[in-house]
Scaffold this motif. Structure first.
Motif, PDB file in Angstrom:
ATOM      1  N   ARG A 146       0.446   5.395  -8.016  1.00  0.00           N
ATOM      2  CA  ARG A 146       0.885   5.969  -9.300  1.00  0.00           C
ATOM      3  C   ARG A 146       2.147   5.277  -9.815  1.00  0.00           C
ATOM      4  O   ARG A 146       2.272   4.980 -10.990  1.00  0.00           O
ATOM      5  N   TRP A 147       3.095   5.031  -8.923  1.00  0.00           N
ATOM      6  CA  TRP A 147       4.382   4.487  -9.342  1.00  0.00           C
ATOM      7  C   TRP A 147       4.534   3.002  -9.043  1.00  0.00           C
ATOM      8  O   TRP A 147       5.584   2.428  -9.336  1.00  0.00           O
ATOM      9  N   ARG A 148       3.524   2.377  -8.446  1.00  0.00           N
ATOM     10  CA  ARG A 148       3.546   0.947  -8.113  1.00  0.00           C
ATOM     11  C   ARG A 148       4.837   0.574  -7.369  1.00  0.00           C
ATOM     12  O   ARG A 148       5.624  -0.266  -7.797  1.00  0.00           O
ATOM     13  N   LEU A 149       5.018   1.235  -6.222  1.00  0.00           N
ATOM     14  CA  LEU A 149       6.262   1.078  -5.475  1.00  0.00           C
ATOM     15  C   LEU A 149       6.206  -0.019  -4.418  1.00  0.00           C
ATOM     16  O   LEU A 149       7.181  -0.739  -4.222  1.00  0.00           O
ATOM     17  N   ALA A 150       5.089  -0.137  -3.706  1.00  0.00           N
ATOM     18  CA  ALA A 150       5.042  -1.091  -2.595  1.00  0.00           C
ATOM     19  C   ALA A 150       3.740  -1.883  -2.634  1.00  0.00           C
ATOM     20  O   ALA A 150       3.715  -2.999  -3.154  1.00  0.00           O
ATOM     21  N   ALA A 151       2.684  -1.324  -2.080  1.00  0.00           N
ATOM     22  CA  ALA A 151       1.418  -2.059  -1.956  1.00  0.00           C
ATOM     23  C   ALA A 151       0.836  -2.456  -3.300  1.00  0.00           C
ATOM     24  O   ALA A 151       0.240  -3.524  -3.425  1.00  0.00           O
ATOM     25  N   TRP A 152       1.010  -1.625  -4.306  1.00  0.00           N
ATOM     26  CA  TRP A 152       0.453  -1.974  -5.612  1.00  0.00           C
ATOM     27  C   TRP A 152       1.377  -2.917  -6.382  1.00  0.00           C
ATOM     28  O   TRP A 152       0.943  -3.569  -7.308  1.00  0.00           O
ATOM     29  N   ALA A 153       2.616  -3.012  -5.981  1.00  0.00           N
ATOM     30  CA  ALA A 153       3.544  -3.939  -6.630  1.00  0.00           C
ATOM     31  C   ALA A 153       3.517  -5.310  -5.955  1.00  0.00           C
ATOM     32  O   ALA A 153       3.574  -6.333  -6.628  1.00  0.00           O
ATOM     33  N   ALA A 154       3.452  -5.322  -4.637  1.00  0.00           N
ATOM     34  CA  ALA A 154       3.471  -6.579  -3.871  1.00  0.00           C
ATOM     35  C   ALA A 154       2.645  -6.381  -2.602  1.00  0.00           C
ATOM     36  O   ALA A 154       3.200  -6.121  -1.531  1.00  0.00           O
ATOM     37  N   PRO A 155       1.328  -6.507  -2.703  1.00  0.00           N
ATOM     38  CA  PRO A 155       0.478  -6.203  -1.541  1.00  0.00           C
ATOM     39  C   PRO A 155       0.739  -7.093  -0.327  1.00  0.00           C
ATOM     40  O   PRO A 155       0.737  -6.603   0.811  1.00  0.00           O
ATOM     41  N   GLY A 156       0.966  -8.357  -0.514  1.00  0.00           N
ATOM     42  CA  GLY A 156       1.196  -9.253   0.612  1.00  0.00           C
ATOM     43  C   GLY A 156       2.473  -8.929   1.355  1.00  0.00           C
ATOM     44  O   GLY A 156       2.498  -8.862   2.593  1.00  0.00           O
ATOM     45  N   ARG A 157       3.542  -8.715   0.610  1.00  0.00           N
ATOM     46  CA  ARG A 157       4.819  -8.377   1.238  1.00  0.00           C
ATOM     47  C   ARG A 157       4.748  -7.022   1.932  1.00  0.00           C
ATOM     48  O   ARG A 157       5.317  -6.837   3.004  1.00  0.00           O
ATOM     49  N   THR A 158       4.035  -6.079   1.317  1.00  0.00           N
ATOM     50  CA  THR A 158       3.898  -4.759   1.929  1.00  0.00           C
ATOM     51  C   THR A 158       3.127  -4.850   3.229  1.00  0.00           C
ATOM     52  O   THR A 158       3.531  -4.282   4.245  1.00  0.00           O
ATOM     53  N   LEU A 159       2.015  -5.585   3.220  1.00  0.00           N
ATOM     54  CA  LEU A 159       1.217  -5.753   4.432  1.00  0.00           C
ATOM     55  C   LEU A 159       2.032  -6.436   5.530  1.00  0.00           C
ATOM     56  O   LEU A 159       1.988  -6.028   6.693  1.00  0.00           O
TER      57      LEU A 159
END
Length: 113
Positions: A22-35
């Motif tokens: 909803r807020w594009r905080l981690a995985a939806w903002a930067a999926p590679g870095r989050t993973l």
């Protein structure tokens, strides 16, 4: 009820993922870095667990909520899921806090002083 702990972890992770989406905080903002962050954090904490188990500090208690599958002595199957959830939750909370901090009207003024 065997498996209830794992189900609770997965439901909680789904809730955090919904907030993230909803807020594009981690995985939806930067999926590679989050993973990468979640993977490295989980690996770090699994090594931490292994050291604690070897030292006799960490032991698995008997709980009817666990599936009963051990990856190693005193390391239940649920542990990597919990550690990944913990890392993801921390990343989403951090990202949310930074978003709130940046959104404050006086944030720019505080940053210059």
């Amino acid at each position: 009820m065997p498996g209830l702990y794992l189900v609770a972890i997965l439901i909680s992770a789904a809730g955090v993922a919904a907030l993230d989406a909803r807020w594009r905080l981690a995985a939806w903002a930067a999926p590679g870095r989050t993973l990468a962050a979640v993977g490295l954090g989980t690996a770090f904490f699994l090594v931490w667990d292994a050291v604690g188990i070897a030292a006799g500090v960490f032991v698995k208690g008997g709980s009817p909520l666990l599936l009963g599958i051990d990856l190693a002595p005193h390391l239940p199957l649920e542990e990597p899921f919990f550690l990944a959830f913990l890392c993801y939750l921390a990343l989403v909370c951090w990202s949310g806090a930074m978003r709130l901090r940046e959104a404050r009207p006086d944030a720019a003024a505080r940053g210059r002083s």
